[in-house]
Design an enzyme around this catalytic site. Structure first.
Site, PDB file in Angstrom:
ATOM      1  N   LYS A 284       0.843  -1.202   0.000  1.00 44.99           N
ATOM      2  CA  LYS A 284       0.000   0.000   0.000  1.00 44.99           C
ATOM      3  C   LYS A 284       0.876   1.248   0.000  1.00 44.99           C
ATOM      4  O   LYS A 284       1.972   1.229   0.562  1.00 44.99           O
ATOM      5  CB  LYS A 284      -0.851   0.039   1.279  1.00 44.99           C
ATOM      6  CG  LYS A 284      -2.032  -0.894   1.298  1.00 44.99           C
ATOM      7  CD  LYS A 284      -2.853  -0.680   2.564  1.00 44.99           C
ATOM      8  CE  LYS A 284      -3.982  -1.697   2.669  1.00 44.99           C
ATOM      9  NZ  LYS A 284      -4.985  -1.566   1.599  1.00 44.99           N
ATOM     10  N   ARG A 358     -10.500 -11.366   1.389  1.00 43.30           N
ATOM     11  CA  ARG A 358     -11.317 -12.400   0.753  1.00 43.30           C
ATOM     12  C   ARG A 358     -10.630 -13.754   0.799  1.00 43.30           C
ATOM     13  O   ARG A 358     -11.288 -14.791   0.812  1.00 43.30           O
ATOM     14  CB  ARG A 358     -11.656 -11.967  -0.681  1.00 43.30           C
ATOM     15  CG  ARG A 358     -10.474 -11.804  -1.569  1.00 43.30           C
ATOM     16  CD  ARG A 358     -10.768 -10.941  -2.789  1.00 43.30           C
ATOM     17  NE  ARG A 358     -10.874  -9.512  -2.455  1.00 43.30           N
ATOM     18  CZ  ARG A 358     -11.132  -8.563  -3.342  1.00 43.30           C
ATOM     19  NH1 ARG A 358     -11.341  -8.858  -4.612  1.00 43.30           N
ATOM     20  NH2 ARG A 358     -11.206  -7.310  -2.953  1.00 43.30           N
TER      21      ARG A 358
HETATM   22  N1  BES Z   1      -8.281  -3.601   4.116  1.00 48.10           N
HETATM   23  C1  BES Z   1      -8.392  -3.168   2.764  1.00 48.10           C
HETATM   24  C2  BES Z   1      -9.691  -2.372   2.495  1.00 48.10           C
HETATM   25  C3  BES Z   1      -9.818  -1.061   3.223  1.00 48.10           C
HETATM   26  C4  BES Z   1      -9.426   0.118   2.613  1.00 48.10           C
HETATM   27  C5  BES Z   1     -10.363  -0.996   4.482  1.00 48.10           C
HETATM   28  C6  BES Z   1      -9.549   1.310   3.268  1.00 48.10           C
HETATM   29  C7  BES Z   1     -10.487   0.213   5.149  1.00 48.10           C
HETATM   30  C8  BES Z   1     -10.063   1.364   4.538  1.00 48.10           C
HETATM   31  C9  BES Z   1      -8.372  -4.380   1.831  1.00 48.10           C
HETATM   32  O1  BES Z   1      -7.607  -5.440   2.272  1.00 48.10           O
HETATM   33  C10 BES Z   1      -7.814  -3.927   0.533  1.00 48.10           C
HETATM   34  O2  BES Z   1      -6.686  -3.545   0.523  1.00 48.10           O
HETATM   35  N2  BES Z   1      -8.614  -3.980  -0.528  1.00 48.10           N
HETATM   36  C11 BES Z   1      -8.180  -3.580  -1.816  1.00 48.10           C
HETATM   37  C12 BES Z   1      -8.655  -4.615  -2.793  1.00 48.10           C
HETATM   38  C13 BES Z   1      -8.094  -4.445  -4.182  1.00 48.10           C
HETATM   39  C14 BES Z   1      -6.604  -4.715  -4.173  1.00 48.10           C
HETATM   40  C15 BES Z   1      -8.807  -5.383  -5.114  1.00 48.10           C
HETATM   41  C16 BES Z   1      -8.809  -2.221  -2.122  1.00 48.10           C
HETATM   42  O3  BES Z   1      -9.961  -1.991  -1.750  1.00 48.10           O
HETATM   43  O4  BES Z   1      -8.110  -1.392  -2.683  1.00 48.10           O
HETATM   44 MN    MN Z   2      -5.576  -5.301   1.765  1.00 46.76          MN
END
Ligand code: BES
Ligand code: MN
Ligand code: ZN
Length: 504
Positions: A284, A358
């Site tokens: 990230k 997921r």
């Molecule tokens: N934990 C994150 C989602 C999230 C983002 C929760 C902001 C709370 C605040 C999740 O694991 C994630 O990173 N999801 C990605 C999925 C993508 C790579 C398909 C996302 O939402 O960007």
């Molecule tokens: Mn994530």
């Protein structure tokens, strides 16, 4: 916090502050009795201040006259008939919210002991559902007083006692005491959930989370099971093991079980417990990582709900299933392109290691489905897409069973928690089909929350299932979401919805 019912006359009530919740419009009318006792000084203060009873507004008055508290804090409820829920649930939420605003203001004034005046004889708002109204007062008081002070060196103690003062007519009934107690229990559990989420990731990791669950299970009479990496191999949970491979802390699957002698139904509550989400090798950006200690909010809500189910002795069997894992980088970490096999045998190509929620849910949903529950609900801070779609006030719900989805939405409304359904068309699943595997873990940005949900739906073995994407609501950083019952940081979203689902 001590919460008790008081039936004393107002002259006799001893408290540092008296809270009175009033609707917008007829403020003086609602306060007529109290005003008389103050020899009219309350009315004078109201008039000079221009206080109109608007939502979340408070007015502190030091009246003269015959009341036992040196200060009165009048709290506005706004128009209790307007809001996002049904008429009854709007009124209850107005009470919950105002109780929180009043307690928060009292705490800011360093008050130790407050009385909340519940004027049964007055506005309609109190008359409809007395037990529910008392419960809402208790919830608001506990939620409004919450602060996360573990790491503050100079901590000022907060409110110690709240007396709910039931004014004329209403006797001190057992029902009233039970309603207050229900509100206290579920709100304290929400505060436990908040503490777990606010707890920094060097304190809250998969192993310490399991330790805390073990202790909580013991003190509340829940059955406790935990599986570390070795046992997870035997359980064929290849997906969560993949997620945790880059971490120095071993991955844990935690199972809490509330099992009454004769259970009406079996519920399975599944929680995403990523105690820190760096994104893994699909790292990230720094900004997005700042609050990723909160990626275990679903798991924390399950802990709070199971604690409450035990405390309230709900007549259903409840399984709490938590996938606790750290998503990290490193030489052993999961790589894009890897293929994992989940417990139900389906293969998944990992395209993006940041879509880890997921993956772990695939394993624990598969296990939950094998227990033949009447329904499965999972709570997960799953997608940024859900936040983009919903804003920070509303959780997204999807699933394979419209009746249970409706039940969850109503349970949320009764709790003052907003939940809105997104469609789960089959095209979303098409996007998640793999080229060399059964599934892949990403399927493009558009409709990301629905695609993630469609993926999860492949692991519930056809059981009735509801998915709550709580990424929008679990954690508040910016001022936009602030309400008196919601502090900055962890909100504890989901605990009260889950409990209502068990008790409605
Ligand atoms: N934990 C994150 C989602 C999230 C983002 C929760 C902001 C709370 C605040 C999740 O694991 C994630 O990173 N999801 C990605 C999925 C993508 C790579 C398909 C996302 O939402 O960007
Ligand atoms: Mn994530
Ligand atoms: Zn995540």
């Amino acid at each position: 916090m001590k919460l008790e019912i008081q039936t004393q006359a107002l002259e006799q009530v001893r408290a540092d502050a008296l809270l009175v919740l009033v609707a917008e419009g007829n403020v003086l009318g609602a306060l007529a009795g109290l005003n008389r006792l103050t020899g009219g000084s309350l009315a004078a203060a109201l008039e000079y201040s221009g206080f109109a009873g608007r939502r979340d507004k408070t007015l502190s008055v030091y009246p003269s006259g015959k009341i036992g508290a040196p200060r009165v804090i009048v709290v506005g409820m706004g128009n209790p008939d307007s809001g996002p829920f049904s008429a009854e649930h709007n009124r209850l939420h107005a009470i919950r919210r105002a109780a929180a605003a009043g307690v928060r203001e009292a705490q800011a004034q360093k008050v130790k002991h407050v009385g909340v005046l519940v004027p049964w004889g007055d506005p309609q708002i109190w008359k409809d559902a007395r037990g529910a109204a008392l419960q809402a007062v208790a919830e608001g008081a506990v939620l409004g007083a919450y602060r996360y002070t573990t790491y503050k060196s100079a901590e000022t103690p907060g409110i110690e006692a709240v007396d709910v003062i039931i004014d004329r007519g209403a006797r001190k009934s057992r029902d009233a005491a039970a309603a207050i107690e229900r509100g206290r229990v579920v709100a304290e559990a929400t505060c436990l959930t908040r503490d777990l989420v606010n707890g920094p990731p060097n304190e809250v990791n998969p192993v310490t989370l399991a330790d805390l669950c073990r202790k909580m299970a013991k003190s509340h009479g829940l059955k406790f099971t935990v599986w570390g990496p070795e046992e997870l191999e035997k359980q064929r949970m290849g997906a969560i093991l993949g997620v945790g491979r880059g971490s120095r802390v071993p991955t844990q699957v935690i199972i809490l079980e509330h099992r009454p002698a004769r259970a009406a139904k079996t519920f399975a509550f599944c929680g995403k417990g990523v105690t820190f989400d760096s994104g893994g090798l699909s790292l990230k950006p720094a900004d997005s990582m700042e609050t990723m200690k909160g990626d275990m909010s679903g798991a924390a809500a399950v802990v709070g709900a199971l604690q409450t189910a035990a405390a309230l002795k709900v007549p259903h069997r409840v399984l709490g299933v938590i996938g606790a894992v750290e998503n990290m980088t490193g030489g052993a970490a999961l790589k894009p392109g890897e293929v994992l096999r989940a417990r139900n045998g389906k293969t998944i190509e990992v395209r993006n290691t940041d879509a880890e929620g997921r993956l772990l849910l695939a394993d624990i949903l598969s296990w939950a489905a094998e227990q033949n529950p009447d329904m499965i609900i999972d709570l997960a801070t799953l997608t940024g897409a859900a936040r983009i779609a919903m804003g920070s006030h509303t959780a997204a719900v999807m699933g394979n069973d419209d009746a249970w989805i409706g039940a969850v939405i109503r349970a949320g409304a009764a709790a003052g928690e907003r939940i809105w359904q997104l469609p789960l068309w089959e095209e979303f699943l098409d996007a998640m089909k793999g080229e060399i595997t059964d599934l892949k873990n990403t399927g493009g940005r558009n409709g990301g929350a629905q695609k993630a949900a469609a993926f999860l739906g492949e692991f519930v073995g056809g059981r009735p299932w509801v998915h709550l994407d709580i990424a929008p609501v679990a954690y508040i950083e910016q001022s936009e979401g602030l309400a008196p019952h919601l502090p900055r940081g962890a909100t504890g979203f989901g605990v009260r919805t889950l409990v209502n689902l068990l008790t409605e």
